[in-house]
Every structure is written in C-alpha cells, then in structure tokens.
Write a protein that holds these residues in place. Structure first.
Motif, PDB file in Angstrom:
ATOM      1  N   ASP A 224     -26.976  -1.828 -19.903  1.00  0.00           N
ATOM      2  CA  ASP A 224     -27.072  -3.250 -19.594  1.00  0.00           C
ATOM      3  C   ASP A 224     -28.489  -3.797 -19.746  1.00  0.00           C
ATOM      4  OD1 ASP A 224     -27.629  -1.553 -17.327  1.00  0.00           O
ATOM      5  OD2 ASP A 224     -27.738  -3.354 -16.101  1.00  0.00           O
ATOM      6  N   THR A 225     -29.473  -2.908 -19.889  1.00  0.00           N
ATOM      7  CA  THR A 225     -30.872  -3.338 -20.060  1.00  0.00           C
ATOM      8  C   THR A 225     -31.275  -3.394 -21.530  1.00  0.00           C
ATOM      9  OG1 THR A 225     -31.764  -1.074 -19.908  1.00  0.00           O
ATOM     10  CG2 THR A 225     -31.464  -2.292 -17.846  1.00  0.00           C
ATOM     11  N   VAL A 226     -30.293  -3.225 -22.419  1.00  0.00           N
ATOM     12  CA  VAL A 226     -30.565  -3.093 -23.855  1.00  0.00           C
ATOM     13  C   VAL A 226     -30.182  -4.351 -24.627  1.00  0.00           C
ATOM     14  CG1 VAL A 226     -29.904  -1.845 -25.965  1.00  0.00           C
ATOM     15  CG2 VAL A 226     -30.329  -0.588 -23.842  1.00  0.00           C
ATOM     16  N   ALA A 227     -31.041  -4.731 -25.549  1.00  0.00           N
ATOM     17  CA  ALA A 227     -30.672  -5.659 -26.621  1.00  0.00           C
ATOM     18  C   ALA A 227     -30.656  -4.817 -27.893  1.00  0.00           C
ATOM     19  CB  ALA A 227     -31.671  -6.795 -26.740  1.00  0.00           C
ATOM     20  N   TYR A 228     -29.569  -4.853 -28.628  1.00  0.00           N
ATOM     21  CA  TYR A 228     -29.418  -4.001 -29.818  1.00  0.00           C
ATOM     22  C   TYR A 228     -29.314  -4.879 -31.058  1.00  0.00           C
ATOM     23  CZ  TYR A 228     -28.013  -0.058 -32.727  1.00  0.00           C
ATOM     24  OH  TYR A 228     -27.975   0.914 -33.703  1.00  0.00           O
ATOM     25  N   ALA A 229     -30.140  -4.567 -32.055  1.00  0.00           N
ATOM     26  CA  ALA A 229     -30.126  -5.297 -33.327  1.00  0.00           C
ATOM     27  C   ALA A 229     -29.662  -4.365 -34.435  1.00  0.00           C
ATOM     28  CB  ALA A 229     -31.513  -5.842 -33.650  1.00  0.00           C
ATOM     29  N   GLY A 230     -28.528  -4.712 -35.065  1.00  0.00           N
ATOM     30  CA  GLY A 230     -27.997  -3.884 -36.143  1.00  0.00           C
ATOM     31  C   GLY A 230     -27.328  -4.739 -37.196  1.00  0.00           C
ATOM     32  N   ASP A 231     -26.871  -4.074 -38.278  1.00  0.00           N
ATOM     33  CA  ASP A 231     -26.312  -4.853 -39.382  1.00  0.00           C
ATOM     34  C   ASP A 231     -25.090  -4.248 -40.046  1.00  0.00           C
ATOM     35  OD1 ASP A 231     -27.452  -3.754 -42.479  1.00  0.00           O
ATOM     36  OD2 ASP A 231     -28.002  -2.742 -40.630  1.00  0.00           O
ATOM     37  N   ASP A 232     -24.787  -2.953 -39.761  1.00  0.00           N
ATOM     38  CA  ASP A 232     -23.727  -2.309 -40.543  1.00  0.00           C
ATOM     39  C   ASP A 232     -22.918  -1.351 -39.673  1.00  0.00           C
ATOM     40  OD1 ASP A 232     -22.184  -1.700 -42.772  1.00  0.00           O
ATOM     41  OD2 ASP A 232     -23.910  -1.405 -44.083  1.00  0.00           O
ATOM     42  N   LEU A 233     -21.939  -0.732 -40.290  1.00  0.00           N
ATOM     43  CA  LEU A 233     -20.948   0.082 -39.578  1.00  0.00           C
ATOM     44  C   LEU A 233     -21.540   1.117 -38.615  1.00  0.00           C
ATOM     45  CD1 LEU A 233     -18.374   0.631 -42.483  1.00  0.00           C
ATOM     46  CD2 LEU A 233     -18.163  -0.934 -40.536  1.00  0.00           C
ATOM     47  N   PRO A 234     -22.600   1.862 -38.989  1.00  0.00           N
ATOM     48  CA  PRO A 234     -23.133   2.864 -38.053  1.00  0.00           C
ATOM     49  C   PRO A 234     -23.647   2.277 -36.743  1.00  0.00           C
ATOM     50  CG  PRO A 234     -23.920   3.292 -40.284  1.00  0.00           C
ATOM     51  CD  PRO A 234     -23.276   1.930 -40.308  1.00  0.00           C
ATOM     52  N   ASP A 235     -23.895   0.963 -36.709  1.00  0.00           N
ATOM     53  CA  ASP A 235     -24.412   0.334 -35.497  1.00  0.00           C
ATOM     54  C   ASP A 235     -23.306  -0.093 -34.526  1.00  0.00           C
ATOM     55  OD1 ASP A 235     -27.223   0.326 -36.299  1.00  0.00           O
ATOM     56  OD2 ASP A 235     -26.598  -1.150 -37.803  1.00  0.00           O
ATOM     57  N   ILE A 236     -22.063  -0.126 -35.000  1.00  0.00           N
ATOM     58  CA  ILE A 236     -20.973  -0.662 -34.185  1.00  0.00           C
ATOM     59  C   ILE A 236     -20.761   0.088 -32.871  1.00  0.00           C
ATOM     60  CG2 ILE A 236     -18.464  -0.973 -34.088  1.00  0.00           C
ATOM     61  CD1 ILE A 236     -18.570  -2.032 -36.938  1.00  0.00           C
ATOM     62  N   PRO A 237     -20.742   1.430 -32.849  1.00  0.00           N
ATOM     63  CA  PRO A 237     -20.550   2.113 -31.553  1.00  0.00           C
ATOM     64  C   PRO A 237     -21.593   1.718 -30.505  1.00  0.00           C
ATOM     65  CG  PRO A 237     -20.208   3.651 -33.357  1.00  0.00           C
ATOM     66  CD  PRO A 237     -20.755   2.398 -33.970  1.00  0.00           C
ATOM     67  N   CYS A 238     -22.861   1.619 -30.924  1.00  0.00           N
ATOM     68  CA  CYS A 238     -23.922   1.213 -29.995  1.00  0.00           C
ATOM     69  C   CYS A 238     -23.717  -0.222 -29.538  1.00  0.00           C
ATOM     70  CB  CYS A 238     -25.289   1.344 -30.651  1.00  0.00           C
ATOM     71  SG  CYS A 238     -25.939   3.027 -30.706  1.00  0.00           S
ATOM     72  N   MET A 239     -23.422  -1.091 -30.480  1.00  0.00           N
ATOM     73  CA  MET A 239     -23.288  -2.507 -30.152  1.00  0.00           C
ATOM     74  C   MET A 239     -22.105  -2.752 -29.220  1.00  0.00           C
ATOM     75  SD  MET A 239     -24.332  -4.184 -33.845  1.00  0.00           S
ATOM     76  CE  MET A 239     -24.779  -5.831 -33.296  1.00  0.00           C
ATOM     77  N   GLU A 240     -20.996  -2.075 -29.466  1.00  0.00           N
ATOM     78  CA  GLU A 240     -19.828  -2.234 -28.596  1.00  0.00           C
ATOM     79  C   GLU A 240     -20.124  -1.724 -27.189  1.00  0.00           C
ATOM     80  OE1 GLU A 240     -16.022  -2.101 -31.672  1.00  0.00           O
ATOM     81  OE2 GLU A 240     -16.740  -0.223 -30.784  1.00  0.00           O
ATOM     82  N   ALA A 241     -20.817  -0.580 -27.109  1.00  0.00           N
ATOM     83  CA  ALA A 241     -21.130   0.002 -25.797  1.00  0.00           C
ATOM     84  C   ALA A 241     -22.109  -0.888 -25.028  1.00  0.00           C
ATOM     85  CB  ALA A 241     -21.704   1.408 -25.969  1.00  0.00           C
ATOM     86  N   VAL A 242     -23.118  -1.400 -25.724  1.00  0.00           N
ATOM     87  CA  VAL A 242     -24.116  -2.266 -25.089  1.00  0.00           C
ATOM     88  C   VAL A 242     -23.461  -3.548 -24.589  1.00  0.00           C
ATOM     89  CG1 VAL A 242     -26.132  -3.729 -25.560  1.00  0.00           C
ATOM     90  CG2 VAL A 242     -26.118  -1.342 -26.309  1.00  0.00           C
ATOM     91  N   LYS A 243     -22.636  -4.152 -25.432  1.00  0.00           N
ATOM     92  CA  LYS A 243     -21.980  -5.405 -25.041  1.00  0.00           C
ATOM     93  C   LYS A 243     -21.045  -5.191 -23.853  1.00  0.00           C
ATOM     94  CE  LYS A 243     -19.878  -9.537 -26.879  1.00  0.00           C
ATOM     95  NZ  LYS A 243     -19.768 -10.380 -28.065  1.00  0.00           N
ATOM     96  N   LYS A 244     -20.297  -4.108 -23.870  1.00  0.00           N
ATOM     97  CA  LYS A 244     -19.370  -3.816 -22.772  1.00  0.00           C
ATOM     98  C   LYS A 244     -20.116  -3.630 -21.457  1.00  0.00           C
ATOM     99  CE  LYS A 244     -15.643  -0.665 -21.420  1.00  0.00           C
ATOM    100  NZ  LYS A 244     -14.841   0.534 -21.794  1.00  0.00           N
ATOM    101  N   ALA A 245     -21.336  -3.067 -21.531  1.00  0.00           N
ATOM    102  CA  ALA A 245     -22.125  -2.801 -20.324  1.00  0.00           C
ATOM    103  C   ALA A 245     -22.842  -4.052 -19.811  1.00  0.00           C
ATOM    104  CB  ALA A 245     -23.141  -1.692 -20.602  1.00  0.00           C
ATOM    105  N   GLY A 246     -22.842  -5.118 -20.611  1.00  0.00           N
ATOM    106  CA  GLY A 246     -23.513  -6.339 -20.183  1.00  0.00           C
ATOM    107  C   GLY A 246     -24.859  -6.568 -20.836  1.00  0.00           C
ATOM    108  N   GLY A 247     -25.188  -5.738 -21.853  1.00  0.00           N
ATOM    109  CA  GLY A 247     -26.408  -5.951 -22.616  1.00  0.00           C
ATOM    110  C   GLY A 247     -26.194  -7.040 -23.660  1.00  0.00           C
ATOM    111  N   VAL A 248     -27.126  -7.151 -24.601  1.00  0.00           N
ATOM    112  CA  VAL A 248     -27.079  -8.213 -25.612  1.00  0.00           C
ATOM    113  C   VAL A 248     -27.096  -7.581 -27.001  1.00  0.00           C
ATOM    114  CG1 VAL A 248     -28.239 -10.266 -26.520  1.00  0.00           C
ATOM    115  CG2 VAL A 248     -28.328  -9.765 -24.076  1.00  0.00           C
ATOM    116  N   VAL A 249     -26.265  -8.100 -27.915  1.00  0.00           N
ATOM    117  CA  VAL A 249     -26.264  -7.601 -29.287  1.00  0.00           C
ATOM    118  C   VAL A 249     -26.572  -8.751 -30.239  1.00  0.00           C
ATOM    119  CG1 VAL A 249     -24.765  -5.634 -28.872  1.00  0.00           C
ATOM    120  CG2 VAL A 249     -23.734  -7.812 -29.378  1.00  0.00           C
ATOM    121  N   VAL A 250     -27.454  -8.472 -31.190  1.00  0.00           N
ATOM    122  CA  VAL A 250     -27.919  -9.491 -32.140  1.00  0.00           C
ATOM    123  C   VAL A 250     -27.894  -8.910 -33.545  1.00  0.00           C
ATOM    124  CG1 VAL A 250     -29.381 -10.635 -30.422  1.00  0.00           C
ATOM    125  CG2 VAL A 250     -30.342  -8.795 -31.824  1.00  0.00           C
ATOM    126  N   CYS A 251     -27.939  -9.792 -34.535  1.00  0.00           N
ATOM    127  CA  CYS A 251     -27.911  -9.315 -35.917  1.00  0.00           C
ATOM    128  C   CYS A 251     -28.514 -10.348 -36.858  1.00  0.00           C
ATOM    129  CB  CYS A 251     -26.489  -8.965 -36.346  1.00  0.00           C
ATOM    130  SG  CYS A 251     -25.401 -10.406 -36.540  1.00  0.00           S
TER     131      CYS A 251
END
Length: 293
Positions: free
Chosen positions: A95-122
């Motif tokens: 929940d303390t993470v903002a994750y910046a990604g652009d492609d398929l390998p980033d999806i597991p991290c982005m989904e986990a971060v968003k579910k925990a209440g963190g922020v995902v950007v691209c």
C-alpha cells in the motif's frame, strides 16, 4: 502514504527501443526531466526510487548510480517477488508503493499494488491491459517525460489527501483544544511557544520533510516568510530525529503578517522563516501543530 516509486525500465524510463551492437546492448536513451524528478523531487517527499527490470544492462547501472538509486534490481525473473523482498527490508507493505510499468511483465505487480491500496501509473503508450489497471495514465510517452509527469501526479495526489486532516487540526485549534490537549487529531503533535521577535538576519530559515506546520497566533505580531526551493544552500545536515533542515537565505515566495487569530499552514519541504519583528520587538505566543505526512 506513498513511500516507494517502483519503475520498470524499457518502455517506461526509456522509449522501449534497444540498440544492439556486435558486443551486445550499446545505447539507451533516458529523459533528463525524468532524472530531475527522481533526484530533486522524490527525496524531498520521502519517496524512495526503486528499479526492477528483467534485463541486465551496464548502461542502466551507470544511470542508476548517476541518479543515486540504490534499490536497483536487474535480471528479476519474478518482479512481484523482488518487490516483496525489497518491502520486507523496510517493513513496508504494497500500500506504500506507486508502480510505473508498461507491459505484460508488470501486470502482477500492478494488480497486487492496486489491490493493496497503492497507486499504479503508466506512460501514454503502455499496452491496453496496463492502461485498464492504471490509476493514472500520463499524457507523455515513455522516455519523453512520462515518469516526471507521474511523479508530479503522485505529489499532488498526496498533498490533496491532507486537506481533510488539515481542516480537522484547524477545527481543533478554533475549539481551543490546545488549552487542555484533549481530542488532538491523529498524527498531530503540538506545542505552545513564546519568544521575542527579532531582526530578520537573526532568524532561522528551516524546513521539515515529514510534517506540515499549522501555526496559530495567540498573542503578538510577527512577519512570516516562505521561500522557494530554488538556489537554496544547506547550512547543515538534515536532523532526522527533529525533522528539520536549515538553509541559507534563498528566494522569497511569500510573506505574511501574523496577528492574534492568524493561522498559517506551511507544507512539508517548504523553507520558512518566522519570528521576524514587525516594526518593533515584542513577545509572541503561538500554537505550533505538526501534522505527520
């Protein structure tokens, strides 16, 4: 509260192109504005930059050293596992993470971060699957300032989150809660200070990284100035225990005359100087609330 900005590299920090020579990768292009955001903005807001990438690159290593990125992880086969390992070192959660990604390998991290209440950007040229997850899609392409834009978004988002808490502290002050200390808002401490105002050259320019100052004048008058972060020269090391950093004079951003009943709010990382005499030296009494960010 965001404490980590985790970034992919190819297609996020760069435009995704990989230039190969006879001896392997030869060139990567990085955006100067992205670098300035990482070096000049993130530290002031207590955000740690993190690089997690599946590839390995000496060029990237050099760039991370240049930007003082110490959490630099290449050759990651499982980005989410790498991220969790990093967070466990700091005792922090997703929940303390903002994750910046652009492609398929980033999806597991982005989904986990968003579910925990963190922020995902691209960036604007991320794949559709990433855009569908993202809380914020930059108007800039990867390698063209997207990360700097995302950093600006994160800082503004964090700042707006404090409005309700600031209002709560102000209501507490106006109800004269400082007389007993009862019902002090969460994450806030306060002190009642009394001192004589003095000539400006005798006053101290300071800032706080992890607190917002909310000051209320009970008695007396003083001149209060805030400064920009430009052209500042530190006059000493940051004191983490007291959360204070001192500066030599810089460029004035605003000045106010504080009188009984005045309330002034000073954001974290805003250099400021109070206790300046207004026409004459006089005794001042004020409530200083520090709201943790």
């Amino acid at each position: 509260m965001i404490k980590f900005l985790v970034m992919d590299v190819d297609g996020t920090l760069t435009d995704g192109r990989i230039y190969m020579g006879q001896n392997g990768e030869s060139v990567k292009a990085f955006n100067v504005k992205d670098g300035a955001g990482i070096v000049l903005i993130l530290p002031k807001h207590g955000i740690i930059p993190v690089i997690i990438t599946a590839r390995e690159s000496k060029i990237l290593k050099n760039r991370c050293q240049e930007l003082n990125i110490t959490e630099f992880h290449q050759g990651s086969k499982d980005k989410l596992e790498t991220l969790n390992t990093i967070l466990s070192k700091y005792g922090a959660g997703l929940d303390t993470v903002a994750y910046a990604g652009d492609d398929l390998p980033d999806i597991p991290c982005m989904e986990a971060v968003k579910k925990a209440g963190g922020v995902v950007v691209c960036p604007s040229d991320a794949i559709p699957e990433i855009k569908a997850i993202a809380d914020y899609i930059s108007g800039f392409k990867a390698g063209d300032g997207a990360i700097r834009d995302c950093i600006n978004y994160l800082i503004q988002k964090d700042s707006s989150c404090f409005k309700d808490r600031i209002d709560e502290v102000i209501e507490w002050i106006q109800a004269e809660g400082y007389k007993t200390g009862a019902n002090l808002p969460a994450g806030c401490t306060y002190s009642i200070q009394e001192y004589m105002t003095k000539a400006e050259e005798e006053c101290i320019l300071e800032s706080h990284r992890n607190h917002i100052d909310i000051q209320y004048m009970i008695k007396g008058n003083e001149l209060f100035k805030t400064y920009t972060n430009e052209c500042l020269i530190s006059s000493g090391e940051y004191n983490e225990e007291k959360d204070v950093e001192f500066w030599n004079d810089g460029i004035i951003s605003s000045q106010s005359i504080l009188v009984p009943g005045s309330i002034i709010i000073v954001s974290n990382n805003t250099p400021h100087k109070g206790a300046i005499l207004f026409y004459k030296e006089e005794m001042v009494k004020k409530v200083v609330c520090k709201l943790e960010v």
